[in-house]
Design a protein around this motif. Structure first.
Motif, short mmCIF file in Angstrom:
data_model
loop_
_atom_site.label_atom_id
_atom_site.label_comp_id
_atom_site.label_asym_id
_atom_site.label_seq_id
_atom_site.Cartn_x
_atom_site.Cartn_y
_atom_site.Cartn_z
N VAL A 6 0.85 -1.19 0.00
CA VAL A 6 0.00 0.00 0.00
C VAL A 6 0.89 1.24 0.00
CG1 VAL A 6 -1.91 1.20 1.11
CG2 VAL A 6 -1.68 -1.29 1.40
N HIS A 7 0.75 2.04 -1.04
CA HIS A 7 1.50 3.30 -1.13
C HIS A 7 0.79 4.18 -2.14
CE1 HIS A 7 4.63 6.28 -1.64
NE2 HIS A 7 5.42 5.67 -0.78
N GLN A 8 0.45 5.42 -1.73
CA GLN A 8 -0.33 6.29 -2.61
C GLN A 8 0.41 6.63 -3.91
OE1 GLN A 8 0.34 9.98 -2.90
NE2 GLN A 8 2.30 9.65 -1.88
N ASN A 9 1.75 6.55 -3.92
CA ASN A 9 2.52 6.85 -5.12
C ASN A 9 3.37 5.63 -5.49
OD1 ASN A 9 3.58 8.37 -7.28
ND2 ASN A 9 5.26 9.15 -6.02
N MET A 10 2.72 4.58 -5.96
CA MET A 10 3.38 3.33 -6.32
C MET A 10 4.57 3.59 -7.26
SD MET A 10 1.60 0.24 -8.49
CE MET A 10 2.53 -1.21 -8.95
N PRO A 11 5.70 2.90 -7.05
CA PRO A 11 5.99 1.88 -6.04
C PRO A 11 6.60 2.44 -4.76
CG PRO A 11 7.77 1.94 -7.63
CD PRO A 11 6.76 2.97 -8.09
N GLY A 12 6.92 3.74 -4.74
CA GLY A 12 7.47 4.33 -3.53
C GLY A 12 8.71 3.60 -3.04
N GLN A 13 8.78 3.37 -1.75
CA GLN A 13 9.95 2.71 -1.16
C GLN A 13 10.03 1.22 -1.47
OE1 GLN A 13 8.07 4.97 0.38
NE2 GLN A 13 9.50 6.55 1.05
N GLN A 34 -2.99 5.25 -5.14
CA GLN A 34 -3.79 6.31 -5.73
C GLN A 34 -3.24 6.76 -7.08
OE1 GLN A 34 -5.11 9.72 -3.44
NE2 GLN A 34 -4.74 8.64 -1.51
N ARG A 35 -2.06 6.33 -7.41
CA ARG A 35 -1.37 6.85 -8.60
C ARG A 35 -2.07 6.44 -9.89
NH1 ARG A 35 5.06 5.95 -10.03
NH2 ARG A 35 5.04 7.00 -12.06
N THR A 36 -2.32 7.41 -10.73
CA THR A 36 -2.89 7.14 -12.05
C THR A 36 -2.14 7.95 -13.11
OG1 THR A 36 -4.55 8.85 -11.68
CG2 THR A 36 -5.22 6.59 -11.23
N PRO A 37 -1.76 7.33 -14.23
CA PRO A 37 -1.86 5.88 -14.42
C PRO A 37 -0.84 5.16 -13.54
CG PRO A 37 -0.68 6.88 -16.25
CD PRO A 37 -1.15 8.02 -15.40
N ALA A 38 -1.24 4.06 -13.00
CA ALA A 38 -0.36 3.30 -12.11
C ALA A 38 0.65 2.52 -12.93
CB ALA A 38 -1.18 2.35 -11.25
N PRO A 39 1.87 2.37 -12.43
CA PRO A 39 2.86 1.54 -13.12
C PRO A 39 2.37 0.10 -13.21
CG PRO A 39 3.89 2.84 -11.38
CD PRO A 39 2.42 2.98 -11.20
N GLN A 40 2.68 -0.54 -14.30
CA GLN A 40 2.33 -1.95 -14.48
C GLN A 40 3.60 -2.79 -14.34
OE1 GLN A 40 -0.95 -2.87 -14.71
NE2 GLN A 40 -1.25 -0.66 -14.39
N LEU A 41 3.68 -3.53 -13.27
CA LEU A 41 4.86 -4.36 -13.00
C LEU A 41 4.52 -5.82 -13.24
CD1 LEU A 41 6.03 -2.70 -9.65
CD2 LEU A 41 6.81 -2.19 -11.97
#
Length: 417
Positions: A6-13, A34-41
């Motif tokens: 869980v991190h509002q700005n994926m991937p963060g730490q 919450q990040r959009t568009p979210a990274p796709q890993l």
């Protein structure tokens, strides 16, 4: 193992950890952000959530941070609950950042699921950002607003089963009552990938040929060009540096927003304010503002640098300075407690008083003029980061041990060899 990050700005730490886990296979990894568009890993399911509520602009100042955190926490909790109901996903452990309130309500959904929370900063009256700069003194109400901001970590310490802090300095800004739940370990630096490159070349559109290690290049970078990261001090040092080093060029990385601390009153932000202050007393043709660049370009610029400047008020240590150390940069930095934890003056870098732009200029000039006298610093810096902050050999094993300690033995993640 089933892990919910869980991190509002994926991937963060969790950039390195989640990619390593995905590469191992056999884990069900979900990232709530919450990040959009979210990274796709690869190997990671991403779920985007929205805050359930945000405070109005005129909200009461002492409760505004809590109101925003509660809205984020409830939104994250509702998204996690919906995920379980629609797809049957219940994690074995939740791993997330506590700072924005996202973890606040997970125990209301899953009382039996352990939570490992990242604690980044506790707002303190002395020894941190507030009150450090004489040009920005605290008001008589500052202690009350700082204490009100800390309602989020005060609540989260009773939510998490284990707390994670990346450095000793960050640990020590928190009350001692938190420490029994904390373990201290950096997120980790990929020293196996971040190495010096004597053959690096960096092209700039307005120059006829790429810059190489033979050119006299020095660098400054921050996420944003702001007071907290000493941009104003750096800019005041430039006229003397460029005057005494007529062949030098400076490459500057960073956005023009504010992440921490006070904003510039200039309509164009701090960069415009400093450009106006310095005026024509600078060879602007040798000053290159590059904004924010992709990560590979950042690495090339640091590898190119003959002297890398990292300035910060007493605050969270940037990943970038440890990454620069891993790439064997000769670093001139501010002499403040969080930096001293990573850099020893004269051994792994050079430290100057944060506010003394003349001392900064003199130290950078010396490095540029006499690189042979400082040639030991880069290799020593890299050796220190490999020993203390390497992701694969130092940090990842500790993080895996802490996760394993929260779950039954049959769920344990094998420690890296």
């Amino acid at each position: 193992m089933k892990i919910l990050f869980v991190h509002q700005n994926m991937p963060g730490q969790y950039r390195e950890m989640i990619q390593w886990l995905a590469a191992q296979g056999g884990h069900e990894l979900v990232f709530l952000t919450q990040r959009t568009p979210a990274p796709q890993l690869t190997g990671v399911k991403t779920v985007v959530y929205k805050a359930h509520h945000k405070p109005a602009a005129e909200a009461y100042g002492l409760s505004k941070v809590w109101e925003e955190a509660a809205g984020a926490g409830f939104g994250a909790a509702m998204a996690a609950q919906a995920l379980e109901r629609s797809q049957g996903f219940k994690p074995d452990v939740v791993v997330g950042h506590t700072g924005w309130g996202e973890l606040l309500f997970f125990k209301q959904i899953w009382p039996d699921v352990p939570v490992l929370g990242f604690f980044e900063y506790f707002y303190i009256r002395e020894g941190g950002l507030v009150g450090f700069d004489p040009a920005d003194p605290p008001t008589e109400h500052s202690p009350f607003f700082l204490h009100a901001r800390n309602v989020v970590p005060f609540t989260n310490i009773n939510v998490v089963d284990t707390g994670h802090v990346p450095t000793e300095w960050q640990k020590n800004v928190f009350p001692t009552s938190f420490h029994d739940k904390f373990y201290t370990c950096h997120d980790g630096i990929r020293t196996d990938l971040l190495r010096p490159n004597p053959d690096v070349q960096v092209g700039l559109g307005r120059l006829p040929a790429p810059l190489t290690r033979q050119d006299e290049v020095f660098t400054y970078l921050a996420r944003n060009l702001e007071h907290a990261r000493g941009f104003h001090i750096f800019m005041r040092s430039l006229p003397r540096i460029l005057r005494e080093r007529p062949n030098a060029r400076v490459l500057i990385l960073g956005g023009n927003e504010v992440s921490y601390g006070r904003k510039s009153r200039h309509e164009g932000g701090l960069r415009a304010e400093m450009e106006a202050e310095i005026g024509p007393d600078l060879d602007w043709d040798r000053v290159h503002f590059l904004g924010r660049v992709p990560y590979p370009k950042f690495c090339e610029i640091v590898q190119l640098s003959r002297c890398h400047i990292y300035l910060t008020m007493p605050f969270v240590l940037s990943w970038s300075v440890l990454e620069a150390m891993s790439m064997q940069a000769t670093i001139v930095s501010s002499d403040v407690a969080p930096v001293r934890e990573a850099i020893t003056h004269g051994e792994t870098g050079l430290l100057v008083d944060f506010f003394d732009h003349e001392a900064l200029a003199a130290q950078v000039i010396d490095v540029l003029a006499n690189p042979q006298d400082h040639a030991h610093l880069g290799p020593a810096a890299r050796a220190h980061v490999v020993e203390k902050y390497d992701f694969l050999t130092r940090c990842l094993p500790e993080h895996i041990r802490q996760i394993n300690a929260l779950v039954p033995a049959d769920k344990h993640i094998p420690l890296p060899a």
